[in-house]
Design a protein around this motif. Structure first.
Motif, short mmCIF file in Angstrom:
data_model
loop_
_atom_site.label_atom_id
_atom_site.label_comp_id
_atom_site.label_asym_id
_atom_site.label_seq_id
_atom_site.Cartn_x
_atom_site.Cartn_y
_atom_site.Cartn_z
N TRP B 181 -24.92 15.36 10.64
CA TRP B 181 -25.88 15.04 9.60
C TRP B 181 -25.34 14.00 8.62
N ALA B 182 -24.04 14.08 8.33
CA ALA B 182 -23.45 13.10 7.41
C ALA B 182 -23.59 11.70 8.00
N VAL B 183 -23.31 11.56 9.31
CA VAL B 183 -23.42 10.25 9.94
C VAL B 183 -24.89 9.80 9.97
N ALA B 184 -25.79 10.74 10.25
CA ALA B 184 -27.22 10.39 10.25
C ALA B 184 -27.64 9.86 8.88
N ALA B 185 -27.18 10.54 7.81
CA ALA B 185 -27.55 10.10 6.45
C ALA B 185 -26.96 8.73 6.16
N ILE B 186 -25.73 8.49 6.61
CA ILE B 186 -25.09 7.19 6.35
C ILE B 186 -25.84 6.07 7.06
N VAL B 187 -26.22 6.32 8.32
CA VAL B 187 -26.96 5.29 9.07
C VAL B 187 -28.31 5.02 8.39
N ALA B 188 -29.01 6.09 8.00
CA ALA B 188 -30.31 5.91 7.34
C ALA B 188 -30.14 5.14 6.04
N ALA B 189 -29.10 5.47 5.28
CA ALA B 189 -28.87 4.80 3.99
C ALA B 189 -28.63 3.31 4.20
N ASN B 190 -27.84 2.98 5.23
CA ASN B 190 -27.53 1.58 5.48
C ASN B 190 -28.76 0.82 5.96
N VAL B 191 -29.53 1.43 6.85
CA VAL B 191 -30.74 0.76 7.35
C VAL B 191 -31.70 0.53 6.19
N TYR B 192 -31.85 1.56 5.32
CA TYR B 192 -32.77 1.38 4.20
C TYR B 192 -32.30 0.28 3.26
N ALA B 193 -31.00 0.32 2.92
CA ALA B 193 -30.50 -0.66 1.94
C ALA B 193 -30.66 -2.09 2.44
N ASN B 194 -30.61 -2.29 3.77
CA ASN B 194 -30.74 -3.63 4.31
C ASN B 194 -32.18 -3.99 4.67
N SER B 195 -33.11 -3.06 4.45
CA SER B 195 -34.50 -3.37 4.75
C SER B 195 -35.11 -4.21 3.63
N ALA B 196 -36.32 -4.72 3.86
CA ALA B 196 -36.99 -5.50 2.83
C ALA B 196 -37.20 -4.65 1.58
N SER B 197 -37.54 -3.38 1.78
CA SER B 197 -37.77 -2.51 0.63
C SER B 197 -36.48 -2.28 -0.15
N GLY B 198 -35.37 -2.07 0.58
CA GLY B 198 -34.09 -1.86 -0.09
C GLY B 198 -33.68 -3.07 -0.91
N LEU B 199 -33.88 -4.24 -0.33
CA LEU B 199 -33.54 -5.48 -1.05
C LEU B 199 -34.40 -5.63 -2.30
N ALA B 200 -35.70 -5.35 -2.15
CA ALA B 200 -36.61 -5.45 -3.29
C ALA B 200 -36.17 -4.49 -4.39
N LEU B 201 -35.77 -3.28 -3.99
CA LEU B 201 -35.38 -2.28 -4.97
C LEU B 201 -34.10 -2.69 -5.69
N ARG B 202 -33.15 -3.26 -4.94
CA ARG B 202 -31.92 -3.71 -5.59
C ARG B 202 -32.22 -4.84 -6.57
N ALA B 203 -33.22 -5.66 -6.24
CA ALA B 203 -33.60 -6.72 -7.18
C ALA B 203 -34.15 -6.13 -8.48
N THR B 204 -34.94 -5.05 -8.38
CA THR B 204 -35.46 -4.44 -9.60
C THR B 204 -34.33 -3.81 -10.41
N ARG B 205 -33.29 -3.34 -9.72
CA ARG B 205 -32.13 -2.77 -10.41
C ARG B 205 -31.46 -3.85 -11.26
N GLU B 206 -31.43 -5.08 -10.73
CA GLU B 206 -30.79 -6.17 -11.45
C GLU B 206 -31.64 -6.64 -12.62
N ASP B 207 -32.91 -6.83 -12.39
CA ASP B 207 -33.76 -7.42 -13.42
C ASP B 207 -35.22 -7.09 -13.10
N GLU B 208 -35.74 -6.15 -13.88
CA GLU B 208 -37.08 -5.65 -13.61
C GLU B 208 -38.14 -6.73 -13.75
N VAL B 209 -38.04 -7.52 -14.83
CA VAL B 209 -39.07 -8.52 -15.10
C VAL B 209 -39.11 -9.59 -14.01
N ALA B 210 -37.92 -10.11 -13.68
CA ALA B 210 -37.86 -11.17 -12.67
C ALA B 210 -38.30 -10.64 -11.31
#
Lengths: 246, 354
Positions: B181-210
């Motif tokens: 399960w730990a490996v499954a969670a790690i793989v899911a986390a990595n796939v999400y972070a590199n998805s379009a949604s993950g990238l968009a979310l990291r952008a909001t973390r940096e600067d909500e307005v922009a």
């Protein structure tokens, strides 16, 4: 019909009015500078158009579509891109990730790659540093990146808030060269907040002067520079008074 | 140009591989050399890896600190217990369960997945309300959510057993199950972070307005990451229940909230590698301190730390890390293969095919 229509809008922060009874029309392919002293409401106007600040009165339209009341992301999707003051790039993301952020909505994956390649062609330095953290770029490079990012959503209208802020004059020249070239190539409409009316006159376009949240003068940027309207906007005198004084 | 982008992507996909190899290596070492108590510690640690990686899926990408994840854990843990306990013990301890749940006797794996799905569903409902807030207000609301879950589970006597523990859960979670399960969670986390949604979310973390000016619907991406995060958090709750065999609402309250956040902060909130490193280091430290509290005898002299010093020393460790490395030990960096190496190996591959 004008591209962008701003009809009699007001923006307030609490009880403090920032923009009052402001009406402005921008035609397709036009380049409009908004100038005026600090606190004139220039940035508030841009924020109102992009949806980042709520209007308490009036309406804003793009190509006849009502923008008022829509969230910023919806307005961005309708074709307005904003390059915020101080650039506001995503510092811990790489250069390329910054460019890709705005493409999540686009389904045309190949066109996205072409657009990125085009931006790297326009700004070679961004291509060289595509894997670097955007926060590690110089101020001028960050401004280029912010403009590049704004282009990635395929906008019709780009608004730039103080592109010359904190940049060396030579770099500012480059920024404006780039903006003008992009405008010609893509038929973009530009709305730029620029403190320096001299700069606006040199680049050329229409200039709108603001003071106290209102438009107090309007005309060709080159003609406006030596007119008393400028002095009036900055020092609060009416042109007549200035005439009698001189 | 696309190939360079592709190599960069390939390099970012190497992160879960490296982390998985690290965890598999540790488990193999424990399996070969360790005794039973070490194996139990390894299982506990891997359950925490699942928890903290799930927490990172939301917190690391959105930048919003969540105090509510122990609530999703409790929901997953009790759900799995309802589905796997023997009908006789449910009739005795949890008399108010509906009839179909009373008779249910699921296999442990679908029960863990059901626990995750229920937690994900609750994450969707709670997130729909909480994530309309921004910044610290959202964090405080997650804390309120935790308090609500705890209060409900501590008082709903006939369904959760209230404050008296639910016992008799099948203890199937050993270090191998937890590793999976730990490996499954790690793989899911990595796939999400590199998805379009993950990238968009990291952008909001940096600067909500922009980010919003770039057309990003912050609310939607935050909600999506919370639902994915809620699923794996619910699973980690089920794993915890089935590794110790006993459930109590207070096992999913402040204690685990703070230890999981401490692990995330010490490892480095900005990267998936940081989440895993934080769990491993703090778990080792906790284990050492627990043993030191139990005492070591050297030549008939009994040396032991006073009990309770574990919590204090972990607090001190956290403060030291925050002073020396404010962004955590990994400081937002991921373990990954360098793109250059991947490119070279591709060139070699291309030559050999010629």
């Amino acid at each position: 019909m004008s591209k962008l229509g701003v009809f009699d809008i007001a923006v307030r922060y609490g009880k403090v009015p920032a923009v009052n009874d402001l009406t402005l029309h921008v035609d397709e392919g036009e380049r409009v500078f908004v100038s005026g002293p600090n606190g004139a409401g220039k940035s508030s106007l841009l924020k109102a158009i992009s949806g980042a600040a709520a209007t308490s009165h009036g309406r804003i339209e793009l190509d006849g579509d009502l923008l008022t009341g829509r969230p910023p992301e919806a307005i961005a999707r309708l074709g307005i891109s904003m390059v915020p003051e101080g650039r506001d790039i995503f510092g811990s993301l790489t250069v390329e990730e910054n460019l890709r952020v705005g493409t999540g909505l686009r389904r045309d994956a190949e066109a996205v790659e072409e657009d990125i390649a085009e931006i790297y062609a326009n700004f070679p330095i961004l291509g060289e540093r595509r894997a670097a953290a955007a926060g590690a770029l110089s101020g001028g490079q960050q401004q280029m990146l912010a403009i590049g990012r704004a282009l990635m959503t395929n906008p019709k209208l780009i608004m730039v808030d103080e592109p010359s802020l904190g940049l060396a004059p030579k770099i500012v020249d480059q920024v404006y060269d780039t903006l003008c070239t992009l405008q010609e190539d893509r038929g973009l409409t530009l709305l730029i907040v620029e403190q320096s009316s001299l700069r606006a006159a040199r680049v050329g376009g229409r200039m709108v002067l603001m003071r106290g949240g209102r438009i107090v003068g309007e005309g060709n940027a080159a003609d406006m520079v030596d007119r008393d309207a400028l002095a009036a906007a900055y020092f609060g005198q009416s042109p007549e008074k200035t005439e009698t004084a001189t | 140009m696309r190939s360079q982008h592709a190599t960069n992507r390939l390099a970012s996909y190497s992160t879960p591989l490296i982390l998985a190899v690290l965890l598999v290596g540790l488990v193999v070492l424990v399996a070969v050399f360790g005794d039973r108590s070490l194996a139990r510690t390894a299982a506990e640690t891997l359950v925490r890896v699942t928890l903290v990686v799930s927490l990172w899926i939301f917190v690391g990408n959105s930048g919003v600190i969540s105090f509510g994840h122990a609530g999703y854990m409790a929901i997953g843990a009790y759900c799995s217990a309802w589905l796997t306990l023997k009908p006789q013990s449910k009739a005795l301890f949890l008399p108010d369960l509906p009839e179909w749940l009373m008779q249910a006797q699921w296999h442990v794996l679908p029960a863990a997945i059901a626990g995750g799905l229920l937690a994900a569903f609750i994450a969707l409902l709670s997130g729909a309300a909480i994530l309309r807030l921004s910044g610290i207000a959202a964090s405080i609301a997650t804390f309120a959510f935790l308090a609500i879950v705890n209060t409900v589970y501590s008082n709903w006597e006939g369904v959760t057993g209230a404050t008296s523990s639910v016992v008799g859960l099948p203890r199937y979670v050993d270090h191998w199950v937890a590793l999976g399960w730990a490996v499954a969670a790690i793989v899911a986390a990595n796939v999400y972070a590199n998805s379009a949604s993950g990238l968009a979310l990291r952008a909001t973390r940096e600067d909500e307005v922009a980010a919003r000016a770039s057309g990003i619907n912050m609310y939607r991406h935050r909600l999506l990451s919370l639902v994915i995060s809620g699923f794996f958090t619910g699973v980690s709750g089920a794993l915890l229940g089935h590794s110790i065999g006993v459930l109590n609402p207070d096992s999913f309250y402040l204690g685990i909230t703070f230890i999981s956040l401490a692990m995330l902060v010490i490892g480095g909130i900005g990267s998936l590698s940081g989440a895993v490193v934080g769990v491993l280091l703090l778990s080792v430290l906790i284990e050492l301190l627990v043993r030191a509290e139990q005492g070591i005898s050297i030549n008939e002299t009994q040396l032991a730390l006073p009990s309770g010093s574990q919590e204090i020393l972990i607090g001190i460790a956290m403060i030291v890390v925050l002073i020396v490395r404010p962004n955590g030990l990994t400081a937002g960096k991921e373990f990954k293969l360098k793109p250059q190496w991947l490119r070279q190996s591709r060139l070699v591959g291309a030559k050999s095919t010629n």
